[in-house]
Motif scaffolding. Structure first.
Motif, PDB file in Angstrom:
ATOM      1  N   ALA A 171       0.798  -1.219   0.000  1.00  0.00           N
ATOM      2  CA  ALA A 171       0.000   0.000   0.000  1.00  0.00           C
ATOM      3  C   ALA A 171       0.839   1.282   0.000  1.00  0.00           C
ATOM      4  O   ALA A 171       2.046   1.265   0.244  1.00  0.00           O
ATOM      5  CB  ALA A 171      -0.904   0.005   1.231  1.00  0.00           C
ATOM      6  N   ASN A 172       0.157   2.387  -0.273  1.00  0.00           N
ATOM      7  CA  ASN A 172       0.710   3.714  -0.013  1.00  0.00           C
ATOM      8  C   ASN A 172       0.654   3.926   1.499  1.00  0.00           C
ATOM      9  O   ASN A 172      -0.362   3.610   2.139  1.00  0.00           O
ATOM     10  CB  ASN A 172      -0.141   4.787  -0.696  1.00  0.00           C
ATOM     11  N   THR A 173       1.713   4.431   2.073  1.00  0.00           N
ATOM     12  CA  THR A 173       1.727   4.621   3.520  1.00  0.00           C
ATOM     13  C   THR A 173       2.218   6.014   3.883  1.00  0.00           C
ATOM     14  O   THR A 173       2.986   6.636   3.141  1.00  0.00           O
ATOM     15  CB  THR A 173       2.628   3.589   4.227  1.00  0.00           C
ATOM     16  N   SER A 174       1.770   6.477   5.026  1.00  0.00           N
ATOM     17  CA  SER A 174       2.230   7.766   5.553  1.00  0.00           C
ATOM     18  C   SER A 174       2.221   7.695   7.069  1.00  0.00           C
ATOM     19  O   SER A 174       1.302   7.136   7.677  1.00  0.00           O
ATOM     20  CB  SER A 174       1.312   8.900   5.096  1.00  0.00           C
ATOM     21  N   GLY A 245       0.652   7.809  14.665  1.00  0.00           N
ATOM     22  CA  GLY A 245       0.001   6.708  13.967  1.00  0.00           C
ATOM     23  C   GLY A 245       0.460   6.551  12.541  1.00  0.00           C
ATOM     24  O   GLY A 245       1.524   7.042  12.141  1.00  0.00           O
ATOM     25  N   THR A 246      -0.354   5.861  11.754  1.00  0.00           N
ATOM     26  CA  THR A 246      -0.011   5.580  10.365  1.00  0.00           C
ATOM     27  C   THR A 246      -1.275   5.542   9.516  1.00  0.00           C
ATOM     28  O   THR A 246      -2.351   5.204  10.004  1.00  0.00           O
ATOM     29  CB  THR A 246       0.745   4.230  10.241  1.00  0.00           C
ATOM     30  N   ILE A 247      -1.121   5.903   8.255  1.00  0.00           N
ATOM     31  CA  ILE A 247      -2.204   5.847   7.278  1.00  0.00           C
ATOM     32  C   ILE A 247      -1.768   4.908   6.158  1.00  0.00           C
ATOM     33  O   ILE A 247      -0.629   4.990   5.687  1.00  0.00           O
ATOM     34  CB  ILE A 247      -2.490   7.236   6.664  1.00  0.00           C
ATOM     35  N   ARG A 248      -2.675   4.040   5.730  1.00  0.00           N
ATOM     36  CA  ARG A 248      -2.379   3.127   4.619  1.00  0.00           C
ATOM     37  C   ARG A 248      -3.560   3.099   3.663  1.00  0.00           C
ATOM     38  O   ARG A 248      -4.707   2.949   4.104  1.00  0.00           O
ATOM     39  CB  ARG A 248      -2.093   1.718   5.144  1.00  0.00           C
ATOM     40  N   THR A 249      -3.274   3.246   2.373  1.00  0.00           N
ATOM     41  CA  THR A 249      -4.332   3.236   1.367  1.00  0.00           C
ATOM     42  C   THR A 249      -3.876   2.454   0.143  1.00  0.00           C
ATOM     43  O   THR A 249      -2.676   2.313  -0.103  1.00  0.00           O
ATOM     44  CB  THR A 249      -4.721   4.662   0.920  1.00  0.00           C
ATOM     45  N   LEU A 250      -4.871   1.991  -0.635  1.00  0.00           N
ATOM     46  CA  LEU A 250      -4.541   1.235  -1.839  1.00  0.00           C
ATOM     47  C   LEU A 250      -4.329   2.115  -3.064  1.00  0.00           C
ATOM     48  O   LEU A 250      -3.974   1.611  -4.124  1.00  0.00           O
ATOM     49  CB  LEU A 250      -5.629   0.197  -2.136  1.00  0.00           C
ATOM     50  N   SER A 251      -4.534   3.416  -2.934  1.00  0.00           N
ATOM     51  CA  SER A 251      -4.291   4.303  -4.072  1.00  0.00           C
ATOM     52  C   SER A 251      -3.793   5.655  -3.573  1.00  0.00           C
ATOM     53  O   SER A 251      -4.145   6.086  -2.467  1.00  0.00           O
ATOM     54  CB  SER A 251      -5.564   4.502  -4.898  1.00  0.00           C
ATOM     55  N   PRO A 252      -2.989   6.353  -4.371  1.00  0.00           N
ATOM     56  CA  PRO A 252      -2.538   7.696  -3.992  1.00  0.00           C
ATOM     57  C   PRO A 252      -3.704   8.665  -3.832  1.00  0.00           C
ATOM     58  O   PRO A 252      -3.664   9.558  -2.981  1.00  0.00           O
ATOM     59  CB  PRO A 252      -1.627   8.104  -5.164  1.00  0.00           C
ATOM     60  N   TYR A 281       3.066  14.645   8.659  1.00  0.00           N
ATOM     61  CA  TYR A 281       2.867  13.352   8.014  1.00  0.00           C
ATOM     62  C   TYR A 281       4.154  12.516   7.936  1.00  0.00           C
ATOM     63  O   TYR A 281       4.138  11.405   7.421  1.00  0.00           O
ATOM     64  CB  TYR A 281       2.279  13.533   6.620  1.00  0.00           C
ATOM     65  N   GLY A 282       5.253  13.054   8.430  1.00  0.00           N
ATOM     66  CA  GLY A 282       6.493  12.282   8.518  1.00  0.00           C
ATOM     67  C   GLY A 282       6.904  11.667   7.198  1.00  0.00           C
ATOM     68  O   GLY A 282       6.831  12.292   6.138  1.00  0.00           O
ATOM     69  N   SER A 283       7.320  10.406   7.256  1.00  0.00           N
ATOM     70  CA  SER A 283       7.743   9.683   6.054  1.00  0.00           C
ATOM     71  C   SER A 283       6.524   9.167   5.297  1.00  0.00           C
ATOM     72  O   SER A 283       5.583   8.645   5.902  1.00  0.00           O
ATOM     73  CB  SER A 283       8.648   8.502   6.424  1.00  0.00           C
ATOM     74  N   MET A 284       6.561   9.312   3.988  1.00  0.00           N
ATOM     75  CA  MET A 284       5.492   8.804   3.133  1.00  0.00           C
ATOM     76  C   MET A 284       6.095   7.870   2.088  1.00  0.00           C
ATOM     77  O   MET A 284       7.100   8.215   1.457  1.00  0.00           O
ATOM     78  CB  MET A 284       4.754   9.966   2.465  1.00  0.00           C
ATOM     79  N   TYR A 285       5.514   6.688   1.938  1.00  0.00           N
ATOM     80  CA  TYR A 285       6.030   5.700   0.999  1.00  0.00           C
ATOM     81  C   TYR A 285       5.039   5.471  -0.134  1.00  0.00           C
ATOM     82  O   TYR A 285       3.836   5.308   0.105  1.00  0.00           O
ATOM     83  CB  TYR A 285       6.299   4.365   1.692  1.00  0.00           C
ATOM     84  N   HIS A 286       5.577   5.445  -1.335  1.00  0.00           N
ATOM     85  CA  HIS A 286       4.759   5.173  -2.518  1.00  0.00           C
ATOM     86  C   HIS A 286       4.445   3.683  -2.588  1.00  0.00           C
ATOM     87  O   HIS A 286       5.235   2.834  -2.164  1.00  0.00           O
ATOM     88  CB  HIS A 286       5.509   5.620  -3.775  1.00  0.00           C
ATOM     89  N   GLN A 287       3.316   3.356  -3.150  1.00  0.00           N
ATOM     90  CA  GLN A 287       2.894   1.962  -3.283  1.00  0.00           C
ATOM     91  C   GLN A 287       3.911   1.116  -4.050  1.00  0.00           C
ATOM     92  O   GLN A 287       4.624   1.609  -4.916  1.00  0.00           O
ATOM     93  CB  GLN A 287       1.547   1.902  -4.002  1.00  0.00           C
ATOM     94  N   VAL A 288       3.978  -0.167  -3.701  1.00  0.00           N
ATOM     95  CA  VAL A 288       4.796  -1.125  -4.446  1.00  0.00           C
ATOM     96  C   VAL A 288       3.920  -1.713  -5.539  1.00  0.00           C
ATOM     97  O   VAL A 288       2.939  -2.418  -5.257  1.00  0.00           O
ATOM     98  CB  VAL A 288       5.327  -2.230  -3.515  1.00  0.00           C
ATOM     99  N   TYR A 289       4.268  -1.410  -6.786  1.00  0.00           N
ATOM    100  CA  TYR A 289       3.459  -1.825  -7.927  1.00  0.00           C
ATOM    101  C   TYR A 289       4.328  -2.653  -8.866  1.00  0.00           C
ATOM    102  O   TYR A 289       5.252  -2.142  -9.506  1.00  0.00           O
ATOM    103  CB  TYR A 289       2.890  -0.603  -8.646  1.00  0.00           C
ATOM    104  N   ASN A 290       4.047  -3.943  -8.944  1.00  0.00           N
ATOM    105  CA  ASN A 290       4.860  -4.870  -9.725  1.00  0.00           C
ATOM    106  C   ASN A 290       4.539  -4.786 -11.218  1.00  0.00           C
ATOM    107  O   ASN A 290       3.363  -4.849 -11.605  1.00  0.00           O
ATOM    108  CB  ASN A 290       4.636  -6.303  -9.252  1.00  0.00           C
TER     109      ASN A 290
END
Length: 374
Positions: A171-174, A245-252, A281-290
């Protein structure tokens, strides 16, 4: 003892947090320097490094990435090679990841391949994020691979299993940090204060309505508040409180929608409790898309060669900053079964070390297959 198992145990004892991996970098470098140097080039980058294996007649560059940092967790495995660093542990399997990468690197130093290979030893995956700045580095831009691969251990799968899927894998995470500041005071005179414990509790409850009432039911999102701090002693009304905390989503797009809603709720808290609230929002990670083609080719190869049991998995709400690399470079990440009763980020995580040789055999075979094509 298998050499790679010894390496894993050595690395397991010296976990270090993001951009503090000095011992880890030194250990990796010392080992790599024992290999024949004729066909390799080494360049350090902060606490990580790049290692290029020069092919005999390269037409492309194949990348392989491993993360190298640990987590701020006190280890509880009781293993004789437990972490010697207080409140630091390889609780996400990066010690196995590094050992596997060194095994694959060693094989191709000793066995020629036509295409160039680039091994990326990346710091700070757990935070604050090393993939994005490493991707933008001058070294990476000069040695940029045409495709790139990575793996992550999976405690829930047995050894000998690889789980993967095309498209979205992680997922996208923040991160989410919210600081509330009001007016403290004596516990006997609440009417003269603005209690930030009450404000924080109200906000936590409101945040939990975002997923249920502001996200499409056919979409997925998670908001988790993992830590609350506030106040000083039992008889003083808290002037400050902090939510982490943390936020996780399946799309940007959903990530943007969730953050917009958080900001709206915070404005309401400011008005209702007459306080000031800051969001980070600290560190934000882009989704892993194969990549679809490369991933399907990998799956087909595994099934044809019968090296391991290849299974299709579902996407997960985990986060991985390898997503930034896949955003610019075609490739994929896959789950490697390690059969541990305790999960990722657990103080008792104890992966089955047999998975190291499984992964090395898979990746050397596959990389040789695609790196020696005519």
């Amino acid at each position: 003892m298998n050499t790679l198992v010894k390496i894993r145990r050595d690395l397991h004892q010296i976990p270090e947090l993001g951009f503090q991996e000095y011992k880890t970098q030194g250990y990796l470098l010392s080992y790599i320097q024992t290999l024949p140097q004729e066909r390799i080039s080494i360049k350090k980058w902060k606490t990580g490094m790049f290692v290029k294996v020069h092919g005999t007649s390269p037409k492309k560059t194949i990348g392989y990435r491993t993360d190298i940092d640990g987590l701020p967790i006190d280890e509880e495995t009781g293993l004789p090679f437990s972490s010697i660093h207080n409140n630091q542990m390889h609780a996400c399997g990066h010690d196995l990841h590094m050992s596997i990468a060194l095994g694959v690197l060693t094989y191709f130093v000793q066995n020629e391949i036509k295409d160039d290979l680039l091994f990326v030893f990346q710091p700070a995956e757990e935070g604050p994020g090393g993939a994005e700045p490493m991707l933008k580095s001058e070294i990476m831009q000069r040695w940029k691979p045409d495709m790139i691969f990575a793996l992550h251990i999976a405690p829930e799968y047995p050894v000998g299993t690889i789980a993967v899927k095309t498209g979205l894998l992680f997922a996208n995470t923040s991160e989410l940090f919210i600081d509330l500041k009001g007016m403290g005071g004596h516990a006997a005179y609440p009417h003269q204060t603005n209690d930030m414990v009450i404000a924080a509790c109200t906000l936590v409850n409101q945040l939990q309505t975002i997923v249920s009432r502001n996200v499409d039911p056919l979409d997925s999102a998670v908001i988790t508040i993992g830590k609350i701090t506030g106040g000083t002693v039992q008889n003083i009304i808290a002037e400050k409180a902090r939510l982490e905390g943390t936020i996780r989503t399946l799309s940007p797009e959903t990530m943007k929608r969730v953050k917009h809603r958080i900001e709206s709720l915070v404005k309401g808290i400011e008005a209702g409790y007459e306080c000031e609230v800051d969001i980070d929002y600290g560190s934000m990670y882009h989704q892993v898309y194969n990549d679809e083609k490369l991933t399907n080719d990998f799956i087909d190869y595994l099934r044809q060669e019968s090296i391991v049991q290849a299974v299709e998995c579902r996407e997960a709400m985990t986060g991985e900053d390898f997503g930034y690399m896949l955003k610019e470079i075609p490739g994929f990440m896959f789950w490697l079964g390690v059969d541990s009763p305790f999960g990722l980020h657990h103080a008792k995580l104890n992966p089955n070390e047999d998975a190291i040789n499984v992964a090395v055999n898979v990746m050397t075979s596959y990389i040789a297959h695609i790196g020696n094509e005519e």
